[in-house]
Design a protein around this motif. Structure first.
Motif, mmCIF file in Angstrom:
data_model
loop_
_atom_site.group_PDB
_atom_site.id
_atom_site.type_symbol
_atom_site.label_atom_id
_atom_site.label_comp_id
_atom_site.label_asym_id
_atom_site.label_seq_id
_atom_site.Cartn_x
_atom_site.Cartn_y
_atom_site.Cartn_z
ATOM 1 N N MET A 1 -60.535 -9.296 40.858
ATOM 2 C CA MET A 1 -60.941 -10.577 40.276
ATOM 3 C C MET A 1 -60.207 -10.800 38.963
ATOM 4 N N ALA A 2 -59.604 -11.980 38.798
ATOM 5 C CA ALA A 2 -58.892 -12.294 37.560
ATOM 6 C C ALA A 2 -59.874 -12.341 36.400
ATOM 7 N N GLN A 3 -59.488 -11.729 35.298
ATOM 8 C CA GLN A 3 -60.375 -11.657 34.141
ATOM 9 C C GLN A 3 -59.925 -12.646 33.081
ATOM 10 N N ILE A 4 -60.795 -13.593 32.765
ATOM 11 C CA ILE A 4 -60.472 -14.573 31.745
ATOM 12 C C ILE A 4 -60.828 -14.020 30.382
ATOM 13 N N SER A 5 -60.175 -14.551 29.359
ATOM 14 C CA SER A 5 -60.449 -14.127 27.990
ATOM 15 C C SER A 5 -61.765 -14.748 27.512
#
Length: 390
Positions: A1-5
């Motif tokens: 899963m892409a991790q957002i800031s």
């Protein structure tokens, strides 16, 4: 899963350093900062708990499950491996689990059954500002344990709206760290005068006005309970369908699959009718508008019958501000309050802590059963009224 800031991310090295250097830590971070998912993972990956577990205390079952699932996804795992959760009647974990999200009741029972908390290295008390009775008692028992049998135990208290300094002083001068939240401008609309119509008709009128105004994003509606949610669903179903909104309900008694559908990302616009479970911990991306009834069901105690009660009451200003902030997470938004500005300004700053309004009989019995007989010397964070104890 892409991790957002998230806003909490730049503070994580300092949080880890403070947790390593001090037995206790207090973190103040507003809703949306990312403290629930990012801080426990940072402590795990830094090895703060050594080979023991990190346990994260959550005030409700729904946020407990969702937080564990989100952290596991961000770590590229299925929930139940290194990250698990435990709520009443349900446990998803394995021998590999080192980060465990639990409800307050689960930790309370563990403290009474195993007062030394063997195998547990760090306890994180999340959303402590909600001041549930079980959370207050857990904090007191943890402080007592840390000062006697478990000086190696780490305690991290995380709060969104409660002043951090009194908690830090209670924990013997624990360091306090503060994080900023990510906030976009939210336009607040109050009613010009009280509306005497049924609550579901007020919700329908507000929803209709938002739709006619060219609303972008989801609409999140805060209602006091499941009965009010069902009535609002019946009132708004036709309008939502006509304008392409998926209609979702969100409260603690729904099956997990229905809860997931309400909160997971979606390109289709949603009308989400929720209790206060969506006020903190639960992140719903893409909310462009909030409709706030200003009400919640609060647990209390009837002195004349001795029985617990659930009453509909006005939420505090702090809760109202948190609800409005749900519309400012990823874009500018609007919050329609179904009450007047004067009503808002006359509300209390914070909710009354449960320790001051609930029956303490069960709590006192449990503490005595665990060997604590002198409750006048028990280290409550905020001592209950003497009459309630006696």
């Amino acid at each position: 899963m892409a991790q957002i800031s998230l806003p909490i991310d730049p503070l994580l090295p300092e949080i880890v350093s403070a947790a390593r250097a001090s037995p206790s830590l207090v973190l103040e971070a507003p809703p949306g900062a990312g403290k629930t998912t990012r801080v426990p993972r940072a402590l795990l990956e830094a090895g703060i708990a050594r080979d023991e577990e990190i346990v994260v205390l959550q005030p409700r079952r729904l946020p407990t499950r969702l937080a564990a699932t989100r952290v596991a996804e961000e770590m590229g795992e299925r929930v139940g491996q290194r990250v698990g959760y435990q709520i009443r009647f349900e446990e998803v974990s394995s021998p590999a689990t080192r980060l465990r999200f639990v409800t307050e009741g689960v930790l309370g029972r563990r403290l009474l059954a195993d007062p030394e908390l063997r195998g547990m290295g760090v306890v994180v008390l999340d959303e402590f500002h909600e001041r549930h009775l079980a959370g207050d008692i857990s904090l007191a028992l943890l402080k007592r344990l840390q000062g006697t049998q478990r000086p190696d135990l780490r305690i991290v208290v995380m709060s969104a709206t409660l002043e951090a300094d009194p908690i830090a002083q209670y924990l013997g001068g624990a360091p306090v760290l503060r994080s900023e939240g990510r906030r976009f401008h939210v336009e607040i609309e109050h009613l010009p005068q009280p509306d005497e119509r049924p609550l579901e008709q007020q919700v329908l009128s507000a929803f209709k006005r938002l739709v006619q105004g060219g609303l972008e994003g989801h609409v999140l509606v805060f209602l006091p309970g499941a009965a009010e949610i069902r009535r609002a669903r019946d009132a708004a179903e036709e309008l939502a369908s006509r304008h392409g909104f998926e209609l979702h309900l969100l409260h603690g008694d729904l099956p997990a699959a229905e809860q997931d559908r309400a909160v997971r990302p979606s390109r289709a616009r949603k009308l989400i009718l929720s209790t206060n479970v969506a006020e903190t911990s639960v992140t719903i991306d893409g909310v462009g508008a909030v409709i706030d009834s200003g009400l919640a069901r609060l647990a209390s105690h009837s002195p004349w019958s001795g029985l617990p009660t659930l009453r509909v009451a006005r939420v505090s200003r702090a809760s109202a501000i948190q609800r409005a902030g749900r519309a400012g997470r990823t874009r500018e938004g609007v919050c329609v309050r179904l009450y007047t500005r004067h009503d808002f300004e006359t509300r209390p700053d914070q909710e009354i802590p449960e320790i001051r309004r609930l029956d303490l009989a069960e709590t006192v019995l449990a503490l005595r059963a665990s060997g604590i007989s002198d409750l006048e010397r028990f280290p409550f964070f905020e001592p209950p009224p003497a009459a309630a104890l006696s």
